[in-house]
Design an enzyme around this catalytic site. Structure first.
Site, short mmCIF file in Angstrom:
data_model
loop_
_atom_site.label_atom_id
_atom_site.label_comp_id
_atom_site.label_asym_id
_atom_site.label_seq_id
_atom_site.Cartn_x
_atom_site.Cartn_y
_atom_site.Cartn_z
N ASP A 191 23.95 31.40 -39.44
CA ASP A 191 24.34 32.19 -39.84
C ASP A 191 26.19 32.26 -39.35
O ASP A 191 26.57 31.39 -38.58
CB ASP A 191 24.46 33.18 -38.45
CG ASP A 191 25.00 35.35 -38.28
OD1 ASP A 191 25.60 34.96 -38.36
OD2 ASP A 191 23.76 34.66 -37.87
N ASP B 279 28.75 37.02 -40.99
CA ASP B 279 28.61 38.59 -40.42
C ASP B 279 29.36 39.34 -40.75
O ASP B 279 30.66 38.70 -40.77
CB ASP B 279 28.60 37.67 -38.66
CG ASP B 279 28.80 38.94 -37.61
OD1 ASP B 279 27.20 39.49 -37.39
OD2 ASP B 279 29.48 39.02 -37.06
N GLU C 232 26.15 40.91 -44.71
CA GLU C 232 26.04 41.10 -43.50
C GLU C 232 26.89 42.63 -43.60
O GLU C 232 28.19 42.18 -43.47
CB GLU C 232 25.76 41.23 -42.31
CG GLU C 232 25.35 42.31 -40.87
CD GLU C 232 26.03 42.82 -39.86
OE1 GLU C 232 25.23 42.93 -38.92
OE2 GLU C 232 27.41 42.08 -39.67
N HIS D 286 17.85 41.56 -35.23
CA HIS D 286 18.28 41.89 -33.62
C HIS D 286 19.00 42.91 -32.98
O HIS D 286 19.75 42.14 -32.28
CB HIS D 286 19.36 40.41 -33.61
CG HIS D 286 20.19 40.34 -34.06
ND1 HIS D 286 20.59 40.00 -35.28
CD2 HIS D 286 21.44 39.88 -34.06
CE1 HIS D 286 22.03 40.15 -36.03
NE2 HIS D 286 22.55 39.72 -34.75
N ASP D 287 20.06 43.35 -34.26
CA ASP D 287 20.83 44.65 -33.40
C ASP D 287 20.11 45.90 -34.15
O ASP D 287 20.08 46.67 -33.24
CB ASP D 287 21.78 44.60 -34.65
CG ASP D 287 22.78 43.38 -34.56
OD1 ASP D 287 23.08 43.03 -33.53
OD2 ASP D 287 22.93 43.21 -35.93
C1 GLC Z 1 27.21 41.83 -36.21
C2 GLC Z 1 26.23 40.91 -35.61
C3 GLC Z 1 25.54 41.79 -34.09
C4 GLC Z 1 26.98 41.59 -33.67
C5 GLC Z 1 28.55 41.96 -34.63
C6 GLC Z 1 29.76 41.47 -33.95
O1 GLC Z 1 26.66 43.00 -36.56
O2 GLC Z 1 24.65 41.32 -36.43
O3 GLC Z 1 24.86 41.18 -33.38
O4 GLC Z 1 27.35 42.16 -32.24
O5 GLC Z 1 28.24 41.43 -35.68
O6 GLC Z 1 29.86 40.46 -34.28
#
Ligand code: GLC
Length: 526
Positions: A100, A201, A264, A321-322
């Site tokens: 990541d 991310d 993402e 995980h979100d």
């Molecule tokens: C992404 C991650 C999340 C995090 C956010 C800020 O959405 O998946 O878990 O809180 O970025 O980095």
């Protein structure tokens, strides 16, 4: 479809949340040595790659998504030797390792930010986004994804800094070429070590409108939504310049063999497609938000395929995980069907640890809440702890996850729902996942094949996957009643989520139990 598909096109990605996979030292938090110890399990699933959520040094305000050193390992997870051992062990087993990488923001404790904050004249001032306030208020109306203003005032230097997420996660200024160079070097550091790619991310947040224009009001805002939804994110996300930076990332990655970049970005499909210039796989989260409805899914699959750019490779994510776990979103009865859907759609599937067991969201008592999101925006049910609970390995206290006190409680039926118990248990979801994955590996039609029809017939989602002479017919009964649906002709049942049987289907009508999904070989039909 290129003649020779890359590993990340054929393969399946398994996401590991490192805090929750396996603890090896009894501190209640998972670590790298724990992941290494569990790699043989990952191999039994038949997946091709693991993606590990952030393991860099971090004050853990957002559990690793607040990085204070891009080229180190947080001691909670181990040391660099543990990382090297994990990478080596993964490669020895034929598994790829995806890291990541968090480019949008650092931790407020990152030396870059400490220096930037130290004075308006700091050489690193411009590495972050500092602005004067307006009449004693923040520079504009931008909201943080975690609630409240996206601007925090720094008393000492008398200016505000911007953070799309927590105040402890100041946004980097990607218009600054030194930032770009420093982050490029961090990528190279891991690529030189041999990692197989990155999950980047929140890439849609990398740039903000240079003029800092206020966001327009959200016309769909209504009571019950979190206050941050009052405004659209027009000037805060998805800016044109993102593509230049991603292009740089991609050039760096492609100067090495066979690496992958995954991005993402929570965006509508039309906007997501633009990210194919920069990354190989812009994560497609649209299954996560989808209702469990055949008409909706058929339309989603079809629209996604239509919108994909030429040479753009599809991908599907079932959980992460979100977001709420699949067994909670669609219900545990639908979990086998959801598995079949994920593993028979065209494109790269990403599977979230524990979903293969049917783990559901775990109710976390208020006193044990860890997620900053839930703590900042209580009551909106947005906390992410319920989907990050420790992996249950065996019917032991704490499921064999830790000898200490787990950082989050496990679900309350660990004695039944754990890897050891489900392993080899006839009809278990874990075995179904393994069998489906094995079938997908044997059948190029399922991984890289084209679609024939994609349609819905009442509650049944139907599609064909075709590769060379091979023609597979997939029907998923999302409904709760027995249903008959036409089959294009006689075929051979390769897989059912309900029956243990396989064999010839003579007629041209399929009988589907409630929540049953089938894969039928209809290659023999002219
Ligand atoms: C992404 C991650 C999340 C995090 C956010 C800020 O959405 O998946 O878990 O809180 O970025 O980095």
């Amino acid at each position: 479809m290129p003649t020779e598909a890359a590993w990340w096109q054929r393969g399946i990605i398994y996401q590991i949340y490192p805090r929750s996979f396996q603890d090896s030292n009894g501190d209640g938090i998972g670590d790298l040595a724990g992941i290494t110890a569990r790699l043989d399990y990952v191999v039994t699933l038949g997946v091709d790659a693991i993606w590990i959520s952030p393991i860099n040094p971090s004050p853990m305000a957002d559990f690793g998504y607040d990085v204070s050193d891009y080229t180190g390992i947080d001691p909670i997870f181990g040391g660099m030797a543990d990382f090297d051992a994990l990478l080596d062990a993964a490669h020895q087993r034929g598994l790829k390792l995806i890291m990541d990488f968090v480019p949008n923001h650092t931790s407020e404790q990152h030396p870059w930010f400490l220096e930037s904050r130290s004075s308006r004249d700091s050489l690193k001032r411009d590495w972050y986004i500092w602005r004067d306030g307006k009449d004693g208020s923040p520079p504009n109306n931008w909201m943080s994804e975690f609630g409240g203003s996206a601007w925090t005032f720094d008393e000492a230097s008398g200016q505000y800094y911007y953070h799309a997420y927590l105040p402890q996660q100041p946004d980097l200024n990607w218009r600054n070429s030194d930032v770009r160079a420093a982050m490029g070097n961090a990528l190279r550091f891991w690529l030189d070590k041999g990692v197989d790619g990155f999950r980047l991310d929140t890439i849609h947040h990398l740039f903000e409108d240079e003029g800092l224009r206020d966001n327009p009001l959200n016309p769909d805002f209504h009571e019950g939504l979190p206050p941050r939804e009052q405004f659209e994110r027009t000037h805060q996300t998805d800016q044109r310049e993102v593509r230049d930076v991603l292009g740089e990332f991609r050039r760096i990655c492609e100067s090495y063999d066979d690496r992958v970049l995954i991005g993402e970005a929570y965006l509508p499909l039309e906007k997501l497609m633009r990210y194919y210039d920069g990354v190989h796989l812009p994560f497609n989260f649209h299954l996560i938000g989808a209702p469990w409805n055949a008409a909706h899914l058929a339309d989603l699959i079809w629209r996604y395929e239509q919108l994909l750019p030429r040479n753009g490779w599809p991908n599907w994510v079932l959980g992460n995980h979100d977001r709420s776990r699949v067994a909670s979103r669609f219900g545990i009865k639908a979990a086998p069907l959801a598995a079949m859907l994920l593993l028979t759609l065209r494109g790269t599937p990403t599977l979230y640890y524990g979903d293969e067991l049917g783990l559901a969201d775990v109710n976390i008592p208020p006193a044990q809440v860890q997620d900053p999101w839930e703590i900042r925006v209580p009551g909106f049910g947005l906390g992410r702890d319920p989907v990050r609970t420790p992996m249950p390995w065996a019917s032991e206290p704490n499921g064999g996850f830790t000898a200490g006190k787990p950082w989050l409680p496990l679900h309350d039926n660990v004695s039944e729902l754990n890897v050891q118990t489900l392993d080899g248990k006839p009809g278990s979801l874990l075995d179904l996942y393994r069998d489906l994955i094995a079938l997908r590996r044997r059948e190029p039609a399922l991984s890289t094949g084209d679609y024939g029809t994609v349609e819905h017939r009442d509650d049944v989602l139907v599609y064909e996957r075709v590769h060379a002479e091979r023609r597979l017919f997939i029907a998923l009964n999302l409904g709760t009643t027995l249903i008959y649906t036409p089959l294009p002709g006689p075929g051979e049942l390769l897989f059912s989520t309900v029956h243990g049987w396989k064999g010839k289907i003579a007629g041209d009508l399929l009988r589907l139990q409630p929540h049953e999904g089938v894969i039928v070989d209809i290659s023999a039909i002219a």
